[in-house]
Design a protein around this motif. Structure first.
Motif, PDB file in Angstrom:
ATOM      1  N   THR A 171       0.829  -1.188   0.000  1.00  0.00           N
ATOM      2  CA  THR A 171       0.000   0.000   0.000  1.00  0.00           C
ATOM      3  C   THR A 171       0.871   1.248   0.000  1.00  0.00           C
ATOM      4  O   THR A 171       2.074   1.190   0.234  1.00  0.00           O
ATOM      5  N   PHE A 194       0.939   5.558   1.334  1.00  0.00           N
ATOM      6  CA  PHE A 194       0.498   6.319   2.484  1.00  0.00           C
ATOM      7  C   PHE A 194       0.697   7.812   2.261  1.00  0.00           C
ATOM      8  O   PHE A 194       1.557   8.233   1.502  1.00  0.00           O
ATOM      9  N   TRP A 237       3.463   1.888  12.942  1.00  0.00           N
ATOM     10  CA  TRP A 237       2.533   2.830  12.315  1.00  0.00           C
ATOM     11  C   TRP A 237       1.159   2.185  12.201  1.00  0.00           C
ATOM     12  O   TRP A 237       1.026   1.013  11.797  1.00  0.00           O
ATOM     13  N   LYS A 269      -3.395   2.946  11.647  1.00  0.00           N
ATOM     14  CA  LYS A 269      -4.462   3.791  11.123  1.00  0.00           C
ATOM     15  C   LYS A 269      -5.785   3.291  11.707  1.00  0.00           C
ATOM     16  O   LYS A 269      -6.041   2.081  11.736  1.00  0.00           O
ATOM     17  N   VAL A 321      -0.454  -0.963   9.814  1.00  0.00           N
ATOM     18  CA  VAL A 321      -0.469  -0.755   8.363  1.00  0.00           C
ATOM     19  C   VAL A 321       0.670  -1.465   7.636  1.00  0.00           C
ATOM     20  O   VAL A 321       0.705  -1.475   6.404  1.00  0.00           O
ATOM     21  N   SER A 331       1.111   7.384  13.898  1.00  0.00           N
ATOM     22  CA  SER A 331      -0.087   7.412  13.064  1.00  0.00           C
ATOM     23  C   SER A 331       0.209   7.920  11.660  1.00  0.00           C
ATOM     24  O   SER A 331       1.141   8.706  11.451  1.00  0.00           O
ATOM     25  N   ILE A 332      -0.591   7.469  10.698  1.00  0.00           N
ATOM     26  CA  ILE A 332      -0.527   7.990   9.338  1.00  0.00           C
ATOM     27  C   ILE A 332      -1.832   8.717   9.034  1.00  0.00           C
ATOM     28  O   ILE A 332      -2.872   8.430   9.621  1.00  0.00           O
ATOM     29  N   GLU A 385      -3.297   9.029   5.789  1.00  0.00           N
ATOM     30  CA  GLU A 385      -4.111   8.294   4.818  1.00  0.00           C
ATOM     31  C   GLU A 385      -3.435   6.974   4.488  1.00  0.00           C
ATOM     32  O   GLU A 385      -2.219   6.898   4.345  1.00  0.00           O
ATOM     33  N   TRP A 386      -4.242   5.945   4.349  1.00  0.00           N
ATOM     34  CA  TRP A 386      -3.786   4.604   3.984  1.00  0.00           C
ATOM     35  C   TRP A 386      -4.397   4.302   2.622  1.00  0.00           C
ATOM     36  O   TRP A 386      -5.609   4.165   2.490  1.00  0.00           O
ATOM     37  N   ASP A 410      -4.901   1.991  -0.453  1.00  0.00           N
ATOM     38  CA  ASP A 410      -4.860   0.577  -0.814  1.00  0.00           C
ATOM     39  C   ASP A 410      -4.561   0.406  -2.302  1.00  0.00           C
ATOM     40  O   ASP A 410      -4.953   1.225  -3.132  1.00  0.00           O
ATOM     41  N   THR A 429      -6.123   5.168  -5.647  1.00  0.00           N
ATOM     42  CA  THR A 429      -4.811   5.558  -5.131  1.00  0.00           C
ATOM     43  C   THR A 429      -4.050   6.394  -6.146  1.00  0.00           C
ATOM     44  O   THR A 429      -3.394   7.382  -5.796  1.00  0.00           O
TER      45      THR A 429
END
Length: 335
Positions: free
Chosen positions: A111, A113, A128, A130, A166, A215-216, A218-219, A221, A231
């Motif tokens: 993925t 990020f 990390w 989410k 993640v 933390s991130i 946005e993840w 995919d 994405t």
């Protein structure tokens, strides 16, 4: 600092595009997924990344050359290891055990990020995460008020936490991490039929390693066609003002480009409307076409077409009927 990148899976949900290359080498806004991961960490880390170790399947010499070139972009040593059997994520990391020493980042190349990856390298470890709506499909963590992780749980059907791991980890002591991975493998300790990294993390935590949650934002995919297109759209938005997305060698005649779009070197656009949210690779020909929200790889030819929400592979050809497409490498269609 070393980066370990397990990427041995073929990505069956993205076939036919992963029949000839592994999923982490699929281009997103003109760059392979794994290249964007390496570049993002290199841009964030204040020190030197000395080595990038890739764990792959039997993908062939061309893929290995691409990976060596990616490591060379950040002046890092490239190491390549092989995972012959899909025995789980901890086993994939175990395959690269010769590179697990000193400070290490482990990043699974599934993925992308949006995140600030600057971090305090004196921490024992960072995981990390989410927040997600359906945590049963993920490994998750529980934390205390100071964001120190108190428990790791692998895909629990009973709610434990909505903080999903993640697939990015930092270990200050890579040697200790390696010894705990080896302990897991040597003793056949499996969870849900596989060697899990959460099992390794739980062992380390119980032996005194203090992991902090990071933390991130946005993840993103890349698991299937619709996810890749979404994405690609988001990365184009994020990189529109920081990367040169349209090559100077692109030939545009009687056409309109609606940004953000990526268009690779030596591509020819004639009598066409391209965009928004389109990525077109190098050496392509697009004539008499309207294309939006699509990903087209290198050396493709598209004529007399109206495409949206489509993916076309390398050296594919399409001419004719407007529709949503999912064409692999070396495919031809003429309506």
């Amino acid at each position: 600092m070393k980066i370990i990148i397990p990427m041995a899976g073929r990505g069956s949900r993205l076939r036919p595009h992963t029949l000839t290359i592994p999923k982490p080498l699929l281009p997103i806004a003109g760059k392979p997924i794994v290249q964007r991961i390496v570049e993002d960490f290199n841009a964030s880390f204040s020190g030197e990344i000395e080595e990038v170790a890739f764990v792959i399947g039997d993908f062939g010499k061309e893929v290995e050359l691409q990976l060596k070139n990616i490591a060379a972009l950040i002046d890092a040593k490239c190491s390549i290891y092989y995972q012959d059997l899909p025995l789980g994520p901890a086993h994939a990391i175990y395959c690269a055990r010769e590179s697990l020493s000193g400070p290490c980042i482990v990043a699974f190349a599934d993925t992308l990020f949006k995140a600030d990856f600057h971090f305090d390298a004196t921490e024992d470890g960072l995981i990390w995460v989410k927040q997600v709506e359906n945590p049963a499909s993920f490994g998750v963590v529980k934390t205390d008020a100071d964001n120190i992780i108190t428990e790791f749980v692998e895909k629990s059907p009973v709610f434990v936490s909505d903080q999903a791991i993640v697939g990015i980890y930092y270990f200050r002591d890579g040697d200790d991490f390696r010894s705990k991975v080896e302990h897991l493998i040597d003793n056949g300790i499996k969870d849900k039929g596989e060697f899990q990294i959460t099992s390794v993390l739980e062992i380390m935590k119980n032996n005194g390693t203090r992991f902090r949650k990071a933390s991130i934002e946005e993840w993103l995919d890349c698991g299937n066609m619709s996810n890749v297109l979404e994405t690609n759209r988001r990365i184009l938005e994020l990189k529109e003002n920081t990367e040169e997305l349209v090559s100077p060698s692109v030939s545009v005649h009687n056409s309109r480009i609606i940004p953000p779009c990526y268009i690779g070197a030596n591509t020819q656009i004639r009598n066409a409307i391209i965009g928004p949210f389109v990525s077109i690779g190098s050496n392509c020909i697009v004539e008499n076409a309207v294309i939006e929200n699509s990903v087209i790889q290198n050396d493709a030819q598209i004529r007399h077409a109206s495409l949206t929400a489509s993916m076309l592979g390398n050296q594919s050809e399409y001419a004719g009927i407007p529709k949503a497409l999912n064409m692999g490498d070396y495919t031809s269609f003429k309506g």
